[in-house]
Design a protein around this motif. Structure first.
Motif, mmCIF file in Angstrom:
data_model
loop_
_atom_site.group_PDB
_atom_site.id
_atom_site.type_symbol
_atom_site.label_atom_id
_atom_site.label_comp_id
_atom_site.label_asym_id
_atom_site.label_seq_id
_atom_site.Cartn_x
_atom_site.Cartn_y
_atom_site.Cartn_z
ATOM 1 N N VAL A 157 0.678 -1.062 8.619
ATOM 2 C CA VAL A 157 0.340 -2.358 8.012
ATOM 3 C C VAL A 157 -1.033 -2.812 8.519
ATOM 4 O O VAL A 157 -1.888 -3.266 7.758
ATOM 5 C CB VAL A 157 1.433 -3.410 8.331
ATOM 6 C CG1 VAL A 157 0.986 -4.804 7.912
ATOM 7 C CG2 VAL A 157 2.742 -3.042 7.641
ATOM 8 N N GLU A 158 -1.260 -2.614 9.825
ATOM 9 C CA GLU A 158 -2.544 -2.991 10.435
ATOM 10 C C GLU A 158 -3.687 -2.178 9.808
ATOM 11 O O GLU A 158 -4.733 -2.724 9.472
ATOM 12 C CB GLU A 158 -2.441 -2.684 11.939
ATOM 13 C CG GLU A 158 -3.548 -3.229 12.796
ATOM 14 C CD GLU A 158 -3.409 -2.693 14.220
ATOM 15 O OE1 GLU A 158 -2.295 -2.785 14.794
ATOM 16 O OE2 GLU A 158 -4.396 -2.140 14.745
ATOM 17 N N LEU A 159 -3.461 -0.874 9.627
ATOM 18 C CA LEU A 159 -4.507 -0.020 9.057
ATOM 19 C C LEU A 159 -4.828 -0.398 7.614
ATOM 20 O O LEU A 159 -5.943 -0.210 7.148
ATOM 21 C CB LEU A 159 -4.073 1.458 9.092
ATOM 22 C CG LEU A 159 -4.053 2.153 10.458
ATOM 23 C CD1 LEU A 159 -3.443 3.543 10.347
ATOM 24 C CD2 LEU A 159 -5.456 2.248 11.056
ATOM 25 N N LEU A 160 -3.834 -0.929 6.920
ATOM 26 C CA LEU A 160 -4.033 -1.277 5.504
ATOM 27 C C LEU A 160 -4.617 -2.675 5.316
ATOM 28 O O LEU A 160 -5.032 -3.018 4.214
ATOM 29 C CB LEU A 160 -2.699 -1.176 4.748
ATOM 30 C CG LEU A 160 -2.166 0.245 4.520
ATOM 31 C CD1 LEU A 160 -0.766 0.211 3.951
ATOM 32 C CD2 LEU A 160 -3.098 1.038 3.609
ATOM 33 N N SER A 161 -4.632 -3.465 6.387
ATOM 34 C CA SER A 161 -5.082 -4.857 6.189
ATOM 35 C C SER A 161 -6.596 -4.983 6.373
ATOM 36 O O SER A 161 -7.242 -4.123 6.911
ATOM 37 C CB SER A 161 -4.346 -5.782 7.137
ATOM 38 O OG SER A 161 -4.632 -5.430 8.458
ATOM 39 N N ARG A 174 9.982 6.663 7.434
ATOM 40 C CA ARG A 174 10.010 6.211 6.029
ATOM 41 C C ARG A 174 10.736 4.861 5.901
ATOM 42 O O ARG A 174 10.249 3.928 5.257
ATOM 43 C CB ARG A 174 10.720 7.264 5.167
ATOM 44 C CG ARG A 174 10.870 6.788 3.745
ATOM 45 C CD ARG A 174 11.694 7.708 2.892
ATOM 46 N NE ARG A 174 11.828 7.093 1.574
ATOM 47 C CZ ARG A 174 11.970 7.745 0.455
ATOM 48 N NH1 ARG A 174 12.035 9.044 0.457
ATOM 49 N NH2 ARG A 174 12.080 7.101 -0.685
ATOM 50 N N MET A 175 11.904 4.801 6.548
ATOM 51 C CA MET A 175 12.692 3.569 6.453
ATOM 52 C C MET A 175 11.938 2.377 7.036
ATOM 53 O O MET A 175 11.952 1.277 6.479
ATOM 54 C CB MET A 175 14.009 3.741 7.197
ATOM 55 C CG MET A 175 14.947 4.676 6.489
ATOM 56 S SD MET A 175 16.188 5.267 7.638
ATOM 57 C CE MET A 175 16.821 6.657 6.707
ATOM 58 N N MET A 176 11.291 2.595 8.162
ATOM 59 C CA MET A 176 10.547 1.490 8.792
ATOM 60 C C MET A 176 9.344 1.097 7.925
ATOM 61 O O MET A 176 9.019 -0.081 7.808
ATOM 62 C CB MET A 176 10.078 1.888 10.190
ATOM 63 C CG MET A 176 11.196 2.088 11.177
ATOM 64 S SD MET A 176 12.180 0.582 11.374
ATOM 65 C CE MET A 176 13.631 1.240 12.168
ATOM 66 N N PHE A 177 8.685 2.096 7.340
ATOM 67 C CA PHE A 177 7.561 1.807 6.439
ATOM 68 C C PHE A 177 8.066 0.950 5.275
ATOM 69 O O PHE A 177 7.480 -0.069 4.937
ATOM 70 C CB PHE A 177 6.967 3.109 5.885
ATOM 71 C CG PHE A 177 5.976 3.802 6.784
ATOM 72 C CD1 PHE A 177 5.693 3.333 8.053
ATOM 73 C CD2 PHE A 177 5.314 4.948 6.361
ATOM 74 C CE1 PHE A 177 4.769 3.972 8.879
ATOM 75 C CE2 PHE A 177 4.391 5.600 7.171
ATOM 76 C CZ PHE A 177 4.123 5.115 8.429
ATOM 77 N N GLU A 178 9.158 1.402 4.658
ATOM 78 C CA GLU A 178 9.692 0.668 3.508
ATOM 79 C C GLU A 178 10.135 -0.731 3.934
ATOM 80 O O GLU A 178 9.990 -1.691 3.184
ATOM 81 C CB GLU A 178 10.833 1.449 2.862
ATOM 82 C CG GLU A 178 10.303 2.688 2.142
ATOM 83 C CD GLU A 178 11.380 3.563 1.511
ATOM 84 O OE1 GLU A 178 11.024 4.383 0.668
ATOM 85 O OE2 GLU A 178 12.563 3.445 1.892
ATOM 86 N N GLY A 179 10.664 -0.799 5.158
ATOM 87 C CA GLY A 179 11.076 -2.100 5.695
ATOM 88 C C GLY A 179 9.914 -3.064 5.843
ATOM 89 O O GLY A 179 10.094 -4.269 5.873
ATOM 90 N N GLY A 197 0.840 -1.191 0.000
ATOM 91 C CA GLY A 197 0.000 0.000 0.000
ATOM 92 C C GLY A 197 0.871 1.235 0.000
ATOM 93 O O GLY A 197 2.052 1.171 0.316
ATOM 94 N N LYS A 198 0.245 2.371 -0.367
ATOM 95 C CA LYS A 198 1.013 3.610 -0.493
ATOM 96 C C LYS A 198 0.718 4.572 0.648
ATOM 97 O O LYS A 198 -0.442 4.731 1.046
ATOM 98 C CB LYS A 198 0.631 4.275 -1.806
ATOM 99 C CG LYS A 198 1.746 4.299 -2.820
ATOM 100 C CD LYS A 198 1.346 5.165 -3.991
ATOM 101 C CE LYS A 198 1.905 4.620 -5.266
ATOM 102 N NZ LYS A 198 1.458 5.358 -6.436
ATOM 103 N N GLY A 217 7.510 -3.122 3.646
ATOM 104 C CA GLY A 217 6.968 -3.345 2.309
ATOM 105 C C GLY A 217 5.954 -2.307 1.857
ATOM 106 O O GLY A 217 5.219 -2.527 0.895
ATOM 107 N N LEU A 218 5.896 -1.166 2.542
ATOM 108 C CA LEU A 218 4.974 -0.108 2.117
ATOM 109 C C LEU A 218 5.683 0.817 1.135
ATOM 110 O O LEU A 218 6.892 1.033 1.244
ATOM 111 C CB LEU A 218 4.506 0.705 3.334
ATOM 112 C CG LEU A 218 3.776 -0.091 4.403
ATOM 113 C CD1 LEU A 218 3.691 0.690 5.701
ATOM 114 C CD2 LEU A 218 2.384 -0.451 3.926
#
Ligand code: B1M
Length: 210
Positions: A206-210, A109-114, A89-90, A116-117
């Motif tokens: 990740v939780e919000l996107l699932s 940002r780094m943790m988000f990318e980590g 997700g973006k 897979g966002l």
């Protein structure tokens, strides 16, 4: 030790050059790009994120690990695209208007990318209307705002209001964070989530996107 474990270890130690050697090695061994991402790079970043949360490592270690992560993901990008790996997700991310602090935002940002966002990084000093427009243009499902100054925190409330005015409140979750921000403040302005640190922010996203 398997090449994937070596990648994870090298990333945790911030050894970008070694990561750059090991990732092609794993590809040559026939390990799928997605597996290298998840069981090598993301596994290492996840350990760093956890250690950071528990004060076992600090900002410099996280920054070098992130640099190693970026080095690895750059090499994997063409292979991941070919394999059709999908982003989780973006997220539109930025430090709010009037605020130039970006170290925490960059960690988020780094943790988000980590995790897979895909991150649209709007930088610092980002106006509410820029967050909204970027979310529309990039089809972001999360707007993530960082603020380090008590004087810039209210801008986060403006972001929530402008997301509502733009008619996209039901499509976009709003996350807020930064040293002076609190859960109570997030609730007051009507944000969807507050998290105290970057690693938890990524988990929450990740939780919000699932
Ligand atoms: Co500034 N500054 N600063 N500063 N600065 C603080 C924030 C301050 C607390 C220092 C102090 O007085 N003790 C104070 C704010 C006081 C207040 O409002 N209550 C302050 C001030 C006053 C100012 C200026 C006004 C100083 C001046 O010019 N008179 C000025 C403002 C400039 C502006 O923004 N318009 C200013 C300038 C600067 C520098 C440019 C010199 C530099 C920023 C460099 C940069 O970012 N590229 C700077 C710095 C470095 C700091 C301190 C020392 C460190 C901030 C930092 O990067 N911490 C800071 C004092 C301090 O915090 N001890 C201070 C490390 C970073 C990893 O933490 O950003 O909190 P942080 O991120 C954390 C969490 O908050 C969370 O994740 C990270 C960790 O996991 N997080 C999120 C962050 N965003 C998130 C978003 C999320 C979730 C979690 O979801 C979306």
């Amino acid at each position: 030790m398997s090449t994937l474990s070596e990648i994870s270890e090298a990333l945790q130690k911030g050894r970008a050059k070694l990561v750059k050697t090991l990732v092609p090695q794993a590809l040559e061994e026939g390990v799928p790009a997605q597996q290298i991402l998840e069981e090598g790079l993301l596994a290492g970043m996840s350990i760093i994120g956890e250690k950071f949360k528990n004060n076992e490592v600090f900002v410099p270690e996280v920054l070098v690990a992130a640099r190693a992560m970026n080095a690895g993901t750059e090499l994997l990008k063409p292979h991941l695209a070919a394999a059709g790996a999908e982003s989780k997700g973006k997220v539109c991310l930025g430090t709010v208007k009037g605020d130039l602090h970006d170290i925490g935002k960059n960690l988020v940002r780094m943790m988000f990318e980590g995790k897979g966002l895909e991150v649209v990084d709007l930088g610092v000093d980002v106006a509410p209307e820029t967050f909204v427009q970027a979310a529309i243009d990039n089809d972001c499902r999360i707007i993530a705002c960082s603020a380090l100054l008590t004087t810039t925190m209210p801008v986060m409330g403006e972001v929530v209001e402008q997301v509502k005015s733009a008619g996209i409140r039901d499509k976009v979750k709003i996350m807020v964070g930064g040293a002076p921000v609190t859960d109570k403040f997030a609730q007051t302005i009507g944000a969807d989530a507050y998290t105290a640190d970057a690693a938890t922010a990524a988990e929450k996203a990740v939780e919000l996107l699932s």
